[in-house]
Design an enzyme around this catalytic site. Sequence first.
Site, PDB file in Angstrom:
ATOM      1  N   HIS A   1       6.190   5.421   1.982  1.00  0.00           N
ATOM      2  CA  HIS A   1       6.930   4.886   0.818  1.00  0.00           C
ATOM      3  C   HIS A   1       5.973   4.041  -0.020  1.00  0.00           C
ATOM      4  CE1 HIS A   1      10.848   2.928  -0.810  1.00  0.00           C
ATOM      5  NE2 HIS A   1       9.845   2.601  -1.625  1.00  0.00           N
TER       6      HIS A   1
ATOM      7  N   HIS B   1       4.744   3.109  -4.170  1.00  0.00           N
ATOM      8  CA  HIS B   1       4.841   3.274  -5.623  1.00  0.00           C
ATOM      9  C   HIS B   1       3.427   3.257  -6.177  1.00  0.00           C
ATOM     10  CE1 HIS B   1       9.201   2.678  -5.635  1.00  0.00           C
ATOM     11  NE2 HIS B   1       8.952   1.891  -4.608  1.00  0.00           N
ATOM     12  N   LEU B   2       2.947   4.436  -6.534  1.00  0.00           N
ATOM     13  CA  LEU B   2       1.587   4.496  -7.088  1.00  0.00           C
ATOM     14  C   LEU B   2       1.590   4.286  -8.594  1.00  0.00           C
ATOM     15  CD1 LEU B   2       1.319   7.100  -4.624  1.00  0.00           C
ATOM     16  CD2 LEU B   2      -0.918   6.152  -5.079  1.00  0.00           C
ATOM     17  N   ARG B   3       2.782   4.454  -9.198  1.00  0.00           N
ATOM     18  CA  ARG B   3       2.926   4.291 -10.644  1.00  0.00           C
ATOM     19  C   ARG B   3       2.121   5.339 -11.416  1.00  0.00           C
ATOM     20  NH1 ARG B   3       6.984   0.936  -9.532  1.00  0.00           N
ATOM     21  NH2 ARG B   3       6.509  -1.267  -9.305  1.00  0.00           N
TER      22      ARG B   3
ATOM     23  N   HIS C   1      17.441   4.533  -0.898  1.00  0.00           N
ATOM     24  CA  HIS C   1      17.401   3.082  -1.169  1.00  0.00           C
ATOM     25  C   HIS C   1      18.813   2.600  -0.849  1.00  0.00           C
ATOM     26  CE1 HIS C   1      15.901  -0.545  -3.417  1.00  0.00           C
ATOM     27  NE2 HIS C   1      17.189  -0.803  -3.222  1.00  0.00           N
TER      28      HIS C   1
ATOM     29  N   HIS D   1      12.859   0.958   3.563  1.00  0.00           N
ATOM     30  CA  HIS D   1      12.664  -0.495   3.651  1.00  0.00           C
ATOM     31  C   HIS D   1      13.860  -1.213   4.283  1.00  0.00           C
ATOM     32  CE1 HIS D   1      14.670   0.155  -0.155  1.00  0.00           C
ATOM     33  NE2 HIS D   1      13.544   0.444  -0.797  1.00  0.00           N
TER      34      HIS D   1
ATOM     35  N   ASP E   1       6.328   0.327   0.656  1.00  0.00           N
ATOM     36  CA  ASP E   1       7.046  -0.020  -0.573  1.00  0.00           C
ATOM     37  C   ASP E   1       6.159  -0.867  -1.489  1.00  0.00           C
ATOM     38  OD1 ASP E   1       9.039  -0.073  -2.446  1.00  0.00           O
ATOM     39  OD2 ASP E   1      10.165  -1.688  -1.498  1.00  0.00           O
TER      40      ASP E   1
ATOM     41  N   ALA F   1      11.171  -6.980  -9.632  1.00  0.00           N
ATOM     42  CA  ALA F   1      11.215  -6.816  -8.169  1.00  0.00           C
ATOM     43  C   ALA F   1      10.124  -5.855  -7.726  1.00  0.00           C
ATOM     44  CB  ALA F   1      12.578  -6.275  -7.755  1.00  0.00           C
TER      45      ALA F   1
END
Length: 351
Positions: A14, A16-18, A149, A184, A257, A272
Site C-alpha cells: 500500500h 501512494h507514489l503520486r 479503506h 491500514h 500507506d 491527511a
Amino acid sequence: MTDRIQILKPNDFHMHLRQEEVLIHTAPWAAHWFHYVLAMPNLIPPIRDAHDASDYAFHIFEVVHDHMKASRVEPRIDRTRFETLTSVMLTPETTAKMLSSTNHRVTAVKLYPRGATTNSDHGISISEIARKHELFDFMQEHGFVLCIHAEDPDAPVLQREQRFLPIVYELVRAFPRLKIVIEHVSTAEGVAFVLDMPVTVGATITAHHLLLTLDDLLGSTLDPHSFCKPVVKTEADRQKLLEAAFAGHPKFFFGSDSAPHRTEQKQQKGSAGIFSAPTAVPLMLDLFHRSGVLEMFDRFMSTNGADFYDLPHNEEYLTFERKELPPGTYRVPGYEVLQADLPLPWSLLTT
Ligand code: NCD
Ligand code: ZN
C-alpha cells in the site's frame, strides 16, 4: 551482540507514489527498499482501468531508471528486483472489463468510501457498494483482490473503522472466495475482526500505526505530520497492532500507506497522509529488533503479503550493519518524512 542483520527484500502492499514531480521523490525510494509495491490509484484523475494502470507502472519504472542513471548507479532494475503492482479505483462506473487490457492485468481494486480521505471524490458511497456485486463476483472468480479503506466517513472520527466492519462482513459472506484486504488497520477491533474472518481476509499495517498514537498527534502541540487517515489511535490499539505484526500471523502484512504532501500543505491545510517510504524499512527493522522479534520480520515485511497475493517470495536480501545513521539521512527537501530526524541504529550495507 548482533552487529549485522540480513533481511529478505521487503514488499509494500500500500503505497501512494503520486504523480508528476512528487513521483521523482517517491519512486526511487520504492525501488530502493521494496520488491513489490502496490501503487494506490488516488491520482488526479484517478487510475480507473488497466490502460491507466499500465501507463502508470511504466512511468514509475522510467522514473526509477532515470534516477539510477542520474545517480550514476548502473540501472540494475528489472522484475527480479522491483515491480509495481497496480490497482484501480472502484468508481460507480467500474466494470470487469476495465481490470485487464491486452498487455496488463491490475492486481487489486481499491474501494474508497467517497469523501473518506485524500482524492477519494471518485470513490463510491456506502449505499452504492451493493450495486457492484456483479464486479465482486467477477473478481472472486478471476483472482482480483479487493482492498478497502475501511472507514465510514459519516461516523465519529475514532469510530470510523469499527463502523465499517459490518459492511466488510457482508461482503465476506456474499463473496466467500473474494480476497479482501482491510487497509491500514488501526484499531484493536479491526485486528480482532480480521482474526475472526476466513483466510480470504487479510490486513495491511503501516509503520506509523505501529509507532504513533493520538498523543503524538495531539498530546503536546498539534503535529500535522502525524496526521493521516485512519487517524492513529490509542496505546491499547497500538499494542494489538504490534501483537498482530509480531506474531507473524499470515493475515497481517506490511503496507506503508506512505502518502506525501508538501510540508506547507500539511501545515496550512492539514492534509491527511504520512510520508514514510524513505524511513519505513529501517524503522521497522529497529522496532522488531528492539522488541526481540527479529525472526518475524521477514514474515511481516515480505512473505506474508506475497503469500496473500500469490506472488513468489523475494530472493534478494538486504544487509544492515549496526551503525547509527546521522539524523536527517533520509530527509527529502520540501517534505516531512516519518521520524527522519531521529537517529536510526541500522544502516544498509550497499553491495
Ligand atoms: C492518503 C493520501 O494522502 O493519499 N492519506 C492518508 O491519510 N492515508 C489516502 C489514504 O490512504 O487514506
Ligand atoms: Zn493509503
